[in-house]
Design a protein around this motif. Structure first.
Motif, short mmCIF file in Angstrom:
data_model
loop_
_atom_site.label_atom_id
_atom_site.label_comp_id
_atom_site.label_asym_id
_atom_site.label_seq_id
_atom_site.Cartn_x
_atom_site.Cartn_y
_atom_site.Cartn_z
N CYS A 29 0.77 -1.03 0.08
CA CYS A 29 -0.06 -0.11 -0.08
C CYS A 29 0.90 1.39 0.10
CB CYS A 29 -0.87 -0.17 1.40
SG CYS A 29 -2.18 -1.43 1.20
N LYS A 30 1.90 1.22 0.68
CA LYS A 30 2.95 2.17 0.79
C LYS A 30 3.49 2.76 -0.54
CE LYS A 30 7.17 3.67 3.31
NZ LYS A 30 8.16 3.19 4.04
N GLU A 31 3.83 1.41 -1.22
CA GLU A 31 4.44 1.84 -2.60
C GLU A 31 3.32 2.34 -3.35
OE1 GLU A 31 6.59 -1.58 -4.00
OE2 GLU A 31 7.90 -1.78 -2.25
N GLY A 32 2.31 1.60 -3.49
CA GLY A 32 1.18 2.25 -4.38
C GLY A 32 0.86 3.61 -4.15
N TYR A 33 0.66 3.72 -2.79
CA TYR A 33 0.21 5.25 -2.65
C TYR A 33 0.93 6.27 -3.13
CZ TYR A 33 -2.11 9.02 0.07
OH TYR A 33 -2.94 10.10 0.28
N ALA A 34 2.33 6.04 -3.00
CA ALA A 34 3.38 6.84 -3.36
C ALA A 34 3.30 6.73 -4.94
CB ALA A 34 4.76 6.40 -3.03
N LEU A 35 2.94 5.73 -5.62
CA LEU A 35 2.68 5.72 -7.25
C LEU A 35 1.40 6.44 -7.51
CD1 LEU A 35 4.11 2.24 -8.01
CD2 LEU A 35 4.97 4.20 -8.75
N GLY A 36 0.47 6.52 -6.67
CA GLY A 36 -0.50 7.49 -6.82
C GLY A 36 -1.89 6.59 -6.75
N PHE A 37 -1.87 5.22 -6.20
CA PHE A 37 -3.03 4.60 -6.17
C PHE A 37 -3.84 4.97 -5.05
CE2 PHE A 37 0.00 1.93 -8.57
CZ PHE A 37 -1.07 1.17 -9.49
N ARG A 38 -5.31 5.15 -5.31
CA ARG A 38 -6.10 5.50 -4.21
C ARG A 38 -7.15 4.37 -4.02
NH1 ARG A 38 -2.26 7.88 -3.52
NH2 ARG A 38 -2.06 10.05 -3.23
N THR A 39 -6.96 3.14 -4.49
CA THR A 39 -7.84 1.94 -4.33
C THR A 39 -6.92 0.65 -4.37
OG1 THR A 39 -9.96 2.67 -5.41
CG2 THR A 39 -9.45 0.33 -4.99
N PHE A 40 -7.02 0.14 -3.23
CA PHE A 40 -6.13 -1.11 -3.07
C PHE A 40 -7.29 -2.31 -3.12
CE2 PHE A 40 -3.85 2.00 -0.48
CZ PHE A 40 -2.97 2.14 -1.44
N ILE A 41 -7.17 -3.33 -3.86
CA ILE A 41 -7.77 -4.47 -4.21
C ILE A 41 -7.02 -5.59 -3.44
CG2 ILE A 41 -8.92 -6.14 -5.71
CD1 ILE A 41 -8.91 -4.22 -7.82
N LEU A 42 -7.60 -6.33 -2.18
CA LEU A 42 -7.08 -7.07 -1.66
C LEU A 42 -7.65 -8.62 -2.20
CD1 LEU A 42 -6.80 -6.22 2.18
CD2 LEU A 42 -5.18 -5.90 0.49
#
Ligand code: SAH
Length: 348
Positions: free
Chosen positions: A91-104
């Motif tokens: 999530c941390k890496e994703g957030y930094a890349l601009g992701f605002r939805t995480f699909i588990l």
């Protein structure tokens, strides 16, 4: 009135009409279907394509679905589980890349008890308050769905797989039931989730008439998200010798669904990209409006095999967002980092 005009006006067709539209060889009508779907997407989404980060957090599964590489009978599957810390790192890496939805997403793995899942959901939401969490972890109890929702989950993907019970029984062991699956979907919706359902296109024993049943079920459920994508055989399942689904059928269904549910969120799934080098682009042009690059750590990503030829394309990897961005821009679409919640239509 031709079938496409009728579909656009009524947002529904009869079973026979759906089948005719799926099978038509009338090139003008086919072109009109895709043109109308594109117009509706442009009108409602201004050609924005939403970004979702996929985290495949467990390959353990207690189910035995005949099509899926994670099925418990598959002795060749490499099993892994991410720890909560590893999930948070994604999530941390994703957030930094601009992701605002995480699909588990994962198999049905009760190592992740309801409480463990709540802790993971709550921890993500505490750190990333402006993000949405989508769960794709199969069937759980009504109480579990409620706990997850209260812990902060926003969306739930649970494909119905097929709306025909005979077909359902040919894809799953006798212990699984279509009725339970449908009931889960209604429960999830009732709880307030943005619910996603859908099916594999070209799964074994599928008939054109089943598409009409699938479309009718989806219309009735009226989900926020519709997730359809081609079936691709996995070599370690009983369906190893079956043919993959057709790109054309998938694209027609996406376009039909866009006209039926003009405001729905619809991923251009990774399976489309696995089936055809430009599969994702075709999906977007047919009316899909989400992409789901993979945030799973590279060292385990190779082990998550629902189907073969998975994650074969570069843009599948979240690191290559720039490539995906350029791809969308070239097509006249814009990769959008908003949370992109479902906005139901308001009646004037
Ligand atoms: N276990 C969860 C989610 C993981 S599987 C669940 O059951 O909902 C997510 C989806 O992948 C399934 O719903 C199925 O439609 C799809 N899938 C599984 N095997 C596949 C295959 N061989 N080809 C294409 N899609 C597949």
């Amino acid at each position: 009135m031709d079938l496409v005009t009728k579909l656009a006006a009524n947002r529904m067709l009869t079973s026979d009409e759906f089948q005719n539209l799926m099978l038509t060889e009338d090139a003008t009508l086919r072109a009109k279907l895709f043109r109308f779907a594109q117009q509706v997407t442009a009108l409602n989404f201004h050609n924005k394509v939403y970004l979702r980060g996929l985290i495949e957090f467990t390959t353990h599964c207690q189910r035995d679905c005949f099509y899926c590489g994670l099925r418990c009978s598959n002795k060749h599957a490499e099993r892994y589980r991410l720890t909560k810390e590893q999930i948070l790192e994604c999530c941390k890496e994703g957030y930094a890349l601009g992701f605002r939805t995480f699909i588990l997403q994962g198999g049905e793995d009760h190592f992740f008890t309801d409480n463990v899942m709540c802790d993971i959901i709550y921890s993500i939401k505490t750190l990333y308050k402006d993000c949405a969490i989508t769960l794709s972890i199969g069937e759980r109890s009504l109480n579990a769905y409620k706990m997850f929702y209260d812990a902060g989950a926003n969306r739930y993907l649970l494909r119905h797989e097929t709306a025909d019970s005979l077909h359902y029984s040919r894809l799953h062991p006798p212990s699984d039931s279509l009725e339970t699956r449908k009931e889960s979907l209604y429960n999830l919706k009732e709880l307030g989730y943005q619910v996603g359902t859908g099916f594999m296109v070209g799964s074994p024993y599928q008939l054109t008439e089943y598409f009409a049943d699938d479309l009718a079920f989806i219309k009735k459920l009226n989900p926020a998200i519709v997730d359809i994508a081609p079936f691709i055989p996995n070599k370690d399942t009983p369906f190893r010798h079956q043919s993959p689904g057709s790109l054309e059928d998938t694209l027609r269904l996406l376009a039909i669904l866009r006209l039926m549910l003009p405001h729905a969120l619809m991923p251009a799934a990774a399976t489309l990209a696995a089936l055809h080098p430009n599969g994702r682009q075709h999906g977007i042009l047919a009316g899909a409006n989400e992409v789901t690059p993979n945030l799973t750590p590279a060292n385990v990503r190779r082990k998550y095999f629902l189907y073969n030829n998975q994650a074969s394309t570069q843009e599948e990897k979240a690191e290559n967002l720039r490539f995906l961005n350029a791809q969308m821009k070239n097509m006249g679409y814009e990769l959008c980092i908003d949370r992109g919640d479902y906005v139901p239509e308001t009646t004037p």
